[in-house]
Design a protein around this motif. Structure first.
Motif, mmCIF file in Angstrom:
data_model
loop_
_atom_site.group_PDB
_atom_site.id
_atom_site.type_symbol
_atom_site.label_atom_id
_atom_site.label_comp_id
_atom_site.label_asym_id
_atom_site.label_seq_id
_atom_site.Cartn_x
_atom_site.Cartn_y
_atom_site.Cartn_z
ATOM 1 N N ASP A 1 33.024 30.241 35.727
ATOM 2 C CA ASP A 1 32.792 31.484 36.455
ATOM 3 C C ASP A 1 32.855 32.690 35.510
ATOM 4 O O ASP A 1 33.456 33.724 35.821
ATOM 5 C CB ASP A 1 33.803 31.657 37.589
ATOM 6 C CG ASP A 1 33.339 32.705 38.615
ATOM 7 O OD1 ASP A 1 32.131 33.017 38.633
ATOM 8 O OD2 ASP A 1 34.189 33.200 39.382
ATOM 9 N N LEU A 2 32.236 32.530 34.330
ATOM 10 C CA LEU A 2 32.201 33.615 33.353
ATOM 11 C C LEU A 2 31.212 34.685 33.804
ATOM 12 O O LEU A 2 30.179 34.377 34.398
ATOM 13 C CB LEU A 2 31.794 33.079 31.976
ATOM 14 C CG LEU A 2 32.728 32.035 31.352
ATOM 15 C CD1 LEU A 2 32.139 31.523 30.046
ATOM 16 C CD2 LEU A 2 34.108 32.620 31.111
ATOM 17 N N ARG A 3 31.498 35.909 33.495
ATOM 18 C CA ARG A 3 30.603 36.994 33.847
ATOM 19 C C ARG A 3 29.422 37.031 32.884
ATOM 20 O O ARG A 3 29.487 36.533 31.761
ATOM 21 C CB ARG A 3 31.352 38.329 33.828
ATOM 22 C CG ARG A 3 32.361 38.455 34.964
ATOM 23 C CD ARG A 3 31.647 38.364 36.314
ATOM 24 N NE ARG A 3 32.564 38.378 37.448
ATOM 25 C CZ ARG A 3 32.804 37.341 38.217
ATOM 26 N NH1 ARG A 3 32.221 36.186 37.934
ATOM 27 N NH2 ARG A 3 33.605 37.433 39.248
ATOM 28 N N ASN A 4 28.345 37.646 33.332
ATOM 29 C CA ASN A 4 27.121 37.663 32.531
ATOM 30 C C ASN A 4 27.319 38.344 31.187
ATOM 31 O O ASN A 4 26.724 37.943 30.185
ATOM 32 C CB ASN A 4 26.000 38.354 33.313
ATOM 33 C CG ASN A 4 25.573 37.566 34.533
ATOM 34 O OD1 ASN A 4 25.859 36.375 34.646
ATOM 35 N ND2 ASN A 4 24.892 38.209 35.467
ATOM 36 N N VAL A 7 33.666 30.103 51.539
ATOM 37 C CA VAL A 7 33.694 30.773 50.237
ATOM 38 C C VAL A 7 33.553 32.272 50.486
ATOM 39 O O VAL A 7 32.629 32.694 51.192
ATOM 40 C CB VAL A 7 32.551 30.290 49.322
ATOM 41 C CG1 VAL A 7 32.616 30.987 47.974
ATOM 42 C CG2 VAL A 7 32.593 28.775 49.149
ATOM 43 N N PRO A 8 34.441 33.104 49.950
ATOM 44 C CA PRO A 8 34.305 34.558 50.142
ATOM 45 C C PRO A 8 33.175 35.132 49.283
ATOM 46 O O PRO A 8 32.886 34.633 48.194
ATOM 47 C CB PRO A 8 35.666 35.104 49.696
ATOM 48 C CG PRO A 8 36.181 34.081 48.744
ATOM 49 C CD PRO A 8 35.671 32.757 49.213
ATOM 50 N N MET A 42 33.152 28.647 40.143
ATOM 51 C CA MET A 42 32.337 29.644 40.824
ATOM 52 C C MET A 42 32.370 29.452 42.336
ATOM 53 O O MET A 42 32.142 30.393 43.093
ATOM 54 C CB MET A 42 30.895 29.571 40.305
ATOM 55 C CG MET A 42 30.022 30.747 40.705
ATOM 56 S SD MET A 42 28.411 30.703 39.914
ATOM 57 C CE MET A 42 27.680 32.196 40.592
ATOM 58 N N LEU A 43 32.666 28.235 42.801
ATOM 59 C CA LEU A 43 32.701 27.942 44.234
ATOM 60 C C LEU A 43 33.953 28.490 44.907
ATOM 61 O O LEU A 43 34.047 28.477 46.133
ATOM 62 C CB LEU A 43 32.613 26.439 44.481
ATOM 63 C CG LEU A 43 31.184 25.877 44.649
ATOM 64 C CD1 LEU A 43 30.361 26.083 43.403
ATOM 65 C CD2 LEU A 43 31.237 24.398 45.020
ATOM 66 N N VAL A 68 31.835 35.510 45.634
ATOM 67 C CA VAL A 68 30.486 35.380 45.115
ATOM 68 C C VAL A 68 29.873 36.767 44.966
ATOM 69 O O VAL A 68 30.007 37.613 45.848
ATOM 70 C CB VAL A 68 29.622 34.513 46.055
ATOM 71 C CG1 VAL A 68 28.241 34.292 45.459
ATOM 72 C CG2 VAL A 68 30.319 33.193 46.326
ATOM 73 N N GLU A 69 29.198 37.007 43.845
ATOM 74 C CA GLU A 69 28.534 38.293 43.633
ATOM 75 C C GLU A 69 27.308 38.406 44.533
ATOM 76 O O GLU A 69 26.629 37.418 44.810
ATOM 77 C CB GLU A 69 28.133 38.429 42.165
ATOM 78 C CG GLU A 69 29.322 38.363 41.216
ATOM 79 C CD GLU A 69 28.889 38.313 39.775
ATOM 80 O OE1 GLU A 69 28.034 39.130 39.378
ATOM 81 O OE2 GLU A 69 29.385 37.450 39.039
ATOM 82 N N SER A 70 27.018 39.627 44.942
ATOM 83 C CA SER A 70 25.942 39.850 45.909
ATOM 84 C C SER A 70 24.568 39.367 45.452
ATOM 85 O O SER A 70 23.782 38.913 46.291
ATOM 86 C CB SER A 70 25.874 41.339 46.272
ATOM 87 O OG SER A 70 25.720 42.136 45.110
#
Length: 509
Positions: free
Chosen positions: A258-261, A327-328, A466-467, A471-473
């Motif tokens: 779940d690393l950021r871009n 999942v939120p 990531m699950l 979750v990002e929009s």
């Protein structure tokens, strides 16, 4: 080759036995221009054979330290001839003596090594002049050799810069073969060190722990198999920065850690936009290629053939064990005007409020995921989710559907000729609420069934962080106009497919 000094009026030339040195014009453009200006020959430009003798320098030699007065030749008035051509007179000796005294004073002042040398007095010129000249000459030579670089460009010696690291003070010959072998060995060691630290195929090939950490897959063989399945579908992807393997690895790291871009952009040396496009394209490819291969509904014969012993006596016709999980996500999902009007359920974590996505998951008794629904808003009932996601179409007459809690789908399952059974009560993973207590006749086999789906769901979430959300929009909007699946729906399916490829599935005990 005989060289003659280029200074006008200077007839010094290199002859056998001469004590003079002859210097090329510097390669540095600025310093070379200063030398040309000092020579002061109108319209004259030096060539490769042009030389300047040492009599035009205060200390008798050029110095490459810009702070030295001999960085540029400065002695041009009445340039003396070489000893072989003319014996200098007394006045020339005194002028040269005074010039060297001034040079010594300048060098000592620049270096801060002591007081300036006392200027030669007029009365000492004849009696003590020669002793002073020797003393000052020794000071100049010592200062110049100790602190100023005097890498002469003389033709009689090889430049120290050309010798480089192979220069030796002794007369012993250099063994270039041994030196070449040592350099090759050092180069190989550096390459291996860089490969080990980089995220490349070579660095993962023989390191199962590294593969597991970055991708969630058990070993490189499984990763290579996934790459083999996806590679033919990646030919149309134009990405000059990342190879096919790097695109797959980047996407798996996004799901796994779940690393950021921005983090991935730094790791792979690309822009954030490249990371975003790569993840979305790879998820689409894996959803259409890998998911149908790894997440499928098995035949009844296969289910009965490998049915765990815990269900052989109680439910030999068990086809699937189902449950829901949530999942939120950061922002409400756009599913249409009707759904937008509903009141969204929320999850509060550390003071932050998130909406929820709900998924229906089906797990075979053997421990693999056989069905994953698309995500719907968390306020949708379990019955509506089960009836609208296509799960009931998988059932055959006589199949037994097990659940760890009442999902209120008994009538819908019965309409398909199947049977819905509740294995026992426990706190549901989706809502965290206690259900009815287990019946008195609940056996140890049924207790195993109760927690079977929960273990599989936990395993998938632990393997792909990531699950766990939020979750990002950008991942919660529909990825294609012709599909009602969002990118995150595909990510959930891909994570389940990758989990099925691992040997660490959770079979019933």
């Amino acid at each position: 080759m005989v060289h003659t000094c280029v200074v006008a009026g200077c007839r010094n030339r290199r002859t056998p036995g001469t004590a003079l040195s002859f210097y090329r014009f510097p390669r540095d453009p600025e310093r070379k221009q200063r030398w040309i200006a000092a020579v002061n020959r109108e319209g004259w430009v030096p060539n490769d054979g042009s030389r300047l003798c040492s009599t035009h320098f205060i200390s008798g030699k050029q110095v490459k330290n810009p702070r030295s007065p001999d960085y540029v030749p400065s002695v041009f008035t009445a340039a003396p001839l070489s000893p072989e051509m003319k014996e200098p007179g007394a006045l020339e000796i005194l002028d040269k003596q005074e010039a060297r005294v001034e040079a010594a004073n300048a060098l000592l002042f620049l270096q801060g090594q002591g007081r300036p040398v006392v200027e030669v007095q007029g009365q000492e010129r004849h009696g003590e002049g020669e002793d002073k000249e020797k003393e000052q000459q020794a000071i100049v030579e010592e200062s110049a050799s100790s602190s100023l670089s005097t890498d002469e460009d003389d033709d009689n010696s090889v430049s120290e810069s050309k010798k480089g690291k192979f220069a030796q003070t002794s007369d012993a010959p250099i063994n270039f073969d041994d030196m070449l072998k040592a350099l090759k060995k050092e180069n190989q060691a550096l390459r291996e060190s860089v490969d080990k630290m980089s995220l490349s195929e070579n660095s993962l090939r023989n390191d199962a722990e590294k593969v597991k950490f970055y991708t969630g897959l058990p070993n490189y063989f499984v990763l290579e198999t996934v790459m083999w399945l996806l590679a033919p579908h990646m030919d149309g992807m134009k990405n000059v920065k990342l190879s096919k393997f790097q695109q797959l690895l980047l996407t798996l790291m996004r799901l796994r850690l779940d690393l950021r871009n921005q983090d991935l952009a730094y790791r792979f040396g690309v822009k954030i936009g490249t990371v975003t496009r790569t993840v979305h394209r790879m998820v689409n490819i894996m959803s259409s290629t890998l998911v149908p291969t790894a997440v499928f509904w098995p035949s009844r014969a296969e289910l009965r053939k490998n049915l765990p012993a815990a269900l052989r006596s109680s439910h030999p016709d068990c086809a699937v064990i189902i449950d829901c999980f949530t999942v939120p996500f950061e922002e409400p999902v756009s599913r249409g005007a009707q759904q937008q009007q509903r009141v969204l359920p929320v999850s509060q974590e550390a003071g932050t409020t998130y909406s929820l996505l709900k998924y229906l998951i089906g797990v075979a008794p053997q421990g693999v995921v056989t069905f994953v629904s698309r995500g719907v808003l968390g306020n949708v009932s379990d019955k509506s989710l089960a009836e609208g996601c296509g799960f009931l179409c998988k059932l055959l007459p006589g199949d037994v559907v097990l659940a760890s809690r009442d999902l209120d789908i008994g009538e819908s399952v019965a309409a398909r000729g199947a049977l819905f059974r509740i294995a026992g009560g426990y706190q549901g993973e989706a809502y965290g609420r206690p259900d009815s207590s287990p019946p008195a006749d609940t056996s140890s086999e049924m207790v195993s069934v109760q927690r079977h789906v929960e273990r599989v769901i936990s395993m998938v979430k632990q393997r792909y962080a990531m699950l766990t959300g939020p979750v990002e929009s950008p991942f919660t909007t529909a990825s294609e106009r012709t599909s009602n699946l969002s990118t995150f729906d595909k990510i959930v399916q891909v994570a389940c497919a990758l989990n099925n490829l691992c040997i660490s599935a959770a079979p019933l005990e």
